[in-house]
Scaffold this active site. Structure first.
Site, PDB file in Angstrom:
ATOM      1  N   ASP A   1      16.925  12.289   6.154  1.00  0.00           N
ATOM      2  CA  ASP A   1      17.621  11.177   5.503  1.00  0.00           C
ATOM      3  C   ASP A   1      16.667  10.465   4.562  1.00  0.00           C
ATOM      4  O   ASP A   1      15.448  10.538   4.733  1.00  0.00           O
ATOM      5  CB  ASP A   1      18.177  10.202   6.544  1.00  0.00           C
ATOM      6  CG  ASP A   1      19.270   9.347   5.926  1.00  0.00           C
ATOM      7  OD1 ASP A   1      20.424   9.809   5.861  1.00  0.00           O
ATOM      8  OD2 ASP A   1      18.962   8.236   5.454  1.00  0.00           O
TER       9      ASP A   1
ATOM     10  N   ARG B   1      25.434  17.186  17.017  1.00  0.00           N
ATOM     11  CA  ARG B   1      25.322  15.729  16.839  1.00  0.00           C
ATOM     12  C   ARG B   1      25.636  14.968  18.129  1.00  0.00           C
ATOM     13  O   ARG B   1      25.053  13.913  18.387  1.00  0.00           O
ATOM     14  CB  ARG B   1      26.279  15.318  15.708  1.00  0.00           C
ATOM     15  CG  ARG B   1      26.397  13.833  15.423  1.00  0.00           C
ATOM     16  CD  ARG B   1      25.144  13.270  14.815  1.00  0.00           C
ATOM     17  NE  ARG B   1      25.304  11.875  14.447  1.00  0.00           N
ATOM     18  CZ  ARG B   1      24.991  10.869  15.256  1.00  0.00           C
ATOM     19  NH1 ARG B   1      24.542  11.086  16.471  1.00  0.00           N
ATOM     20  NH2 ARG B   1      25.146   9.628  14.827  1.00  0.00           N
TER      21      ARG B   1
ATOM     22  N   ARG C   1      25.452  16.582   1.205  1.00  0.00           N
ATOM     23  CA  ARG C   1      25.947  16.489   2.585  1.00  0.00           C
ATOM     24  C   ARG C   1      26.583  17.801   3.046  1.00  0.00           C
ATOM     25  O   ARG C   1      27.525  17.784   3.839  1.00  0.00           O
ATOM     26  CB  ARG C   1      26.955  15.345   2.765  1.00  0.00           C
ATOM     27  CG  ARG C   1      26.408  13.973   2.497  1.00  0.00           C
ATOM     28  CD  ARG C   1      25.580  13.475   3.669  1.00  0.00           C
ATOM     29  NE  ARG C   1      24.818  12.301   3.272  1.00  0.00           N
ATOM     30  CZ  ARG C   1      25.206  11.038   3.483  1.00  0.00           C
ATOM     31  NH1 ARG C   1      26.297  10.794   4.135  1.00  0.00           N
ATOM     32  NH2 ARG C   1      24.466  10.051   3.071  1.00  0.00           N
TER      33      ARG C   1
ATOM     34  N   ARG D   1      29.078  15.927   8.949  1.00  0.00           N
ATOM     35  CA  ARG D   1      30.123  15.710   9.950  1.00  0.00           C
ATOM     36  C   ARG D   1      31.413  16.479   9.737  1.00  0.00           C
ATOM     37  O   ARG D   1      32.215  16.577  10.658  1.00  0.00           O
ATOM     38  CB  ARG D   1      30.429  14.209  10.037  1.00  0.00           C
ATOM     39  CG  ARG D   1      29.318  13.440  10.714  1.00  0.00           C
ATOM     40  CD  ARG D   1      29.440  11.964  10.459  1.00  0.00           C
ATOM     41  NE  ARG D   1      29.203  11.701   9.048  1.00  0.00           N
ATOM     42  CZ  ARG D   1      29.245  10.495   8.493  1.00  0.00           C
ATOM     43  NH1 ARG D   1      29.548   9.453   9.225  1.00  0.00           N
ATOM     44  NH2 ARG D   1      29.012  10.348   7.211  1.00  0.00           N
TER      45      ARG D   1
ATOM     46  N   TYR E   1      18.489  -1.006   0.606  1.00  0.00           N
ATOM     47  CA  TYR E   1      18.796  -0.872   2.040  1.00  0.00           C
ATOM     48  C   TYR E   1      17.853  -1.725   2.891  1.00  0.00           C
ATOM     49  O   TYR E   1      18.264  -2.327   3.877  1.00  0.00           O
ATOM     50  CB  TYR E   1      18.671   0.587   2.486  1.00  0.00           C
ATOM     51  CG  TYR E   1      19.906   1.425   2.248  1.00  0.00           C
ATOM     52  CD1 TYR E   1      21.090   1.159   2.929  1.00  0.00           C
ATOM     53  CD2 TYR E   1      19.887   2.496   1.378  1.00  0.00           C
ATOM     54  CE1 TYR E   1      22.218   1.936   2.724  1.00  0.00           C
ATOM     55  CE2 TYR E   1      21.010   3.283   1.158  1.00  0.00           C
ATOM     56  CZ  TYR E   1      22.179   2.998   1.844  1.00  0.00           C
ATOM     57  OH  TYR E   1      23.302   3.766   1.637  1.00  0.00           O
TER      58      TYR E   1
HETATM   59  O1  CP3 Z   1      23.262  18.348   3.747  1.00  0.00           O
HETATM   60  C1  CP3 Z   1      22.685  17.280   3.516  1.00  0.00           C
HETATM   61  O2  CP3 Z   1      22.778  16.701   2.411  1.00  0.00           O
HETATM   62  C2  CP3 Z   1      21.885  16.720   4.659  1.00  0.00           C
HETATM   63  C3  CP3 Z   1      20.734  15.862   4.398  1.00  0.00           C
HETATM   64  C4  CP3 Z   1      21.044  14.426   3.980  1.00  0.00           C
HETATM   65  C5  CP3 Z   1      21.569  13.399   4.813  1.00  0.00           C
HETATM   66  N1  CP3 Z   1      21.524  12.238   4.129  1.00  0.00           N
HETATM   67  C6  CP3 Z   1      22.042  13.560   6.198  1.00  0.00           C
HETATM   68  C7  CP3 Z   1      22.908  12.519   6.791  1.00  0.00           C
HETATM   69  C8  CP3 Z   1      20.762  13.861   2.752  1.00  0.00           C
HETATM   70  C9  CP3 Z   1      20.248  14.541   1.487  1.00  0.00           C
HETATM   71  C10 CP3 Z   1      21.051  12.462   2.861  1.00  0.00           C
HETATM   72  C11 CP3 Z   1      20.800  11.513   1.771  1.00  0.00           C
HETATM   73  C12 CP3 Z   1      21.242  10.127   1.914  1.00  0.00           C
HETATM   74  N2  CP3 Z   1      21.220   9.323   3.034  1.00  0.00           N
HETATM   75  C13 CP3 Z   1      21.692   9.326   0.837  1.00  0.00           C
HETATM   76  C14 CP3 Z   1      21.760   9.784  -0.615  1.00  0.00           C
HETATM   77  C15 CP3 Z   1      22.999  10.526  -0.935  1.00  0.00           C
HETATM   78  C16 CP3 Z   1      24.229   9.655  -1.071  1.00  0.00           C
HETATM   79  O3  CP3 Z   1      25.125   9.834  -0.227  1.00  0.00           O
HETATM   80  O4  CP3 Z   1      24.294   8.844  -1.993  1.00  0.00           O
HETATM   81  C17 CP3 Z   1      22.004   8.058   1.356  1.00  0.00           C
HETATM   82  C18 CP3 Z   1      22.542   6.882   0.576  1.00  0.00           C
HETATM   83  C19 CP3 Z   1      21.687   8.064   2.745  1.00  0.00           C
HETATM   84  C20 CP3 Z   1      21.777   6.925   3.702  1.00  0.00           C
HETATM   85  C21 CP3 Z   1      22.734   7.196   4.797  1.00  0.00           C
HETATM   86  N3  CP3 Z   1      22.537   8.145   5.768  1.00  0.00           N
HETATM   87  C22 CP3 Z   1      23.981   6.561   5.073  1.00  0.00           C
HETATM   88  C23 CP3 Z   1      24.580   5.457   4.235  1.00  0.00           C
HETATM   89  C24 CP3 Z   1      24.511   7.148   6.230  1.00  0.00           C
HETATM   90  C25 CP3 Z   1      25.742   6.772   7.012  1.00  0.00           C
HETATM   91  C26 CP3 Z   1      27.016   6.836   6.315  1.00  0.00           C
HETATM   92  C27 CP3 Z   1      27.344   8.170   5.709  1.00  0.00           C
HETATM   93  O5  CP3 Z   1      27.729   8.201   4.521  1.00  0.00           O
HETATM   94  O6  CP3 Z   1      27.251   9.195   6.372  1.00  0.00           O
HETATM   95  C28 CP3 Z   1      23.605   8.169   6.612  1.00  0.00           C
HETATM   96  C29 CP3 Z   1      23.766   9.083   7.774  1.00  0.00           C
HETATM   97  C30 CP3 Z   1      23.692  10.544   7.520  1.00  0.00           C
HETATM   98  N4  CP3 Z   1      22.717  11.159   6.766  1.00  0.00           N
HETATM   99  C31 CP3 Z   1      24.556  11.537   8.069  1.00  0.00           C
HETATM  100  C32 CP3 Z   1      24.064  12.770   7.625  1.00  0.00           C
HETATM  101  C33 CP3 Z   1      24.587  14.140   7.977  1.00  0.00           C
HETATM  102  C34 CP3 Z   1      25.721  11.288   9.021  1.00  0.00           C
HETATM  103  C35 CP3 Z   1      25.180  10.790  10.302  1.00  0.00           C
HETATM  104  C36 CP3 Z   1      25.998  11.081  11.526  1.00  0.00           C
HETATM  105  O7  CP3 Z   1      26.228  12.251  11.865  1.00  0.00           O
HETATM  106  O8  CP3 Z   1      26.339  10.122  12.223  1.00  0.00           O
END
Ligand code: CP3
Length: 345
Positions: free
Chosen positions: A74, A37, A24, A28, A150
């Site tokens: 994602d 965003r 991540r 954010r 999921y």
């Molecule tokens: O720099 C990076 O890592 C960006 C790329 C990336 C994102 N998600 C962007 C994202 C990667 C590699 C992921 C992987 C991801 N997504 C995982 C595996 C890693 C982990 O955390 O275990 C998982 C489980 C997800 C599913 C997911 N995506 C969730 C549960 C959520 C919402 C809650 C949260 O933790 O943020 C997301 C949204 C998401 N994916 C955001 C980002 C930057 C935030 C979204 C926003 O800005 O509203």
């Protein structure tokens, strides 16, 4: 790319200063991310803009000069492509409007068409064009198990009760679904490689829902199908593969299999013990507790130094967090972490 410390580590080479990137890293906690965003109400719409994805992937590189970039996208793009109707709305996690709730839902799934994820492959190309030429780009997918969890749950959840009930009542249908997801993940990762990524990471973020036996049966078995296909394919067989298992109910040493170049450790893992047992077998990535980044600068420095000195001579160490960075962390604290990594060794 030859001089990449990150790729050297994945090939079990030691670096005087370890490479660093973190989960991540684009997200954010960065004000420049928030600025982009706010133009989108649904996060997925932003993931569908390849130029925006490239710009977001570049943000943490510009700020911190990291040693690897990760594709901005994602893991849930695959279930979305299977027509489960993914949306991410303000302040909520992911939500599927059309989750899997019966065996019929699995039998009636859309056939996976890798071309429907063309926006991701264009994001890879745009990102490669934008980031420095010698900087490796990591592509990724979720593990079939994590994607299934999921898809059945319909989003995030505390206990994943629906998923567990589905698993108990319809194990065969779940296996069919995991098979579909494994094939989709393989095609998806292969296309990311064809579009330019230099390494791959598979996220098993819901590994902890499974008991030791179930972990092998419902998760690792399918992840291995993906990696096996990637290794059998001349287009992808040279690409290093990293596996992240979140808090697995199994010894990490028993999770390693031949196709893996690297294991990404969750923050609860004891990196000292593992570095002894995994030496010369796989690279290790990890595993600072992300919560440390809300502590004082001195505590951050101390915790970083602890990991760096333990891993100093390990052949193939990549500094990372033990899970994704959280939105409330101040970028200045990340700066402290990175300075400590680069000045200490
Ligand atoms: O720099 C990076 O890592 C960006 C790329 C990336 C994102 N998600 C962007 C994202 C990667 C590699 C992921 C992987 C991801 N997504 C995982 C595996 C890693 C982990 O955390 O275990 C998982 C489980 C997800 C599913 C997911 N995506 C969730 C549960 C959520 C919402 C809650 C949260 O933790 O943020 C997301 C949204 C998401 N994916 C955001 C980002 C930057 C935030 C979204 C926003 O800005 O509203």
């Amino acid at each position: 790319m030859k001089n990449s410390k990150f790729l050297r580590a994945l090939n079990l080479k030691t670096n005087t200063i370890p490479p660093v990137w973190f989960m991540r890293q684009a997200g954010r906690y960065l004000p420049e991310y928030q600025k982009v965003r706010k133009n989108y109400s649904n996060f997925l719409d932003m993931c569908k803009e390849p130029k925006t994805c490239a710009e977001l992937a570049l943000q943490p590189i510009e700020r911190f000069n990291l040693d690897a970039s990760i594709l901005f996208s994602d893991i849930l793009t695959i279930p979305d492509a299977l027509n489960l109707g993914l949306a991410f709305h303000e302040g909520e996690g992911p939500k599927f409007s059309n989750p899997i709730s019966s065996t019929d839902d699995i039998n009636n799934l859309y056939a996976f068409d890798v071309n429907s994820l063309d926006y991701v492959f264009r994001a890879v190309e745009e990102t490669k064009n934008l980031i420095p030429a010698n900087l490796p780009l990591i592509g990724f997918c979720g593990s079939p198990w994590t994607l299934a969890a999921y898809s059945i749950e319909g989003g995030g959840s505390k206990d994943f009760k629906k998923t567990k009930t589905f698993m108990a009542e319809n194990p065969n249908a779940l296996h069919d679904f995991l098979e579909i997801l494994s094939d989709a993940c393989y095609q998806y990762l292969k296309q990311q490689v064809l579009s330019g990524v230099n390494a791959l990471q598979i996220f098993d973020s819901w590994a902890d829902l499974l008991s030791e036996n179930e972990l092998e049966l419902f998760s690792l078995r399918y992840t291995k199908k993906i990696t096996q296909k990637l290794k059998d394919d001349p287009i992808t067989n040279h690409i290093p593969i990293i596996l992240f298992e979140k808090n697995p109910n199994k010894d990490i040493t028993d999770l390693i299999f031949k196709d893996l170049s690297c294991i990404s450790l969750y923050w609860t893992s004891d990196i000292r013990i593992l570095s002894e047992s995994l030496k010369n077998e796989v690279a290790i990535q990890g595993n600072l507790d992300p919560k440390v980044l809300s502590e004082s600068d001195e505590i951050i420095q101390k915790e970083v130094q602890k990991i760096c000195s333990l891993m100093k001579d390990y052949p193939g160490f990549i500094f990372n967090l033990g899970h994704g960075i959280t939105p409330e962390i101040k970028p200045a604290k990340v700066e402290v972490m990175i300075k400590a990594i680069r000045e200490d060794t």
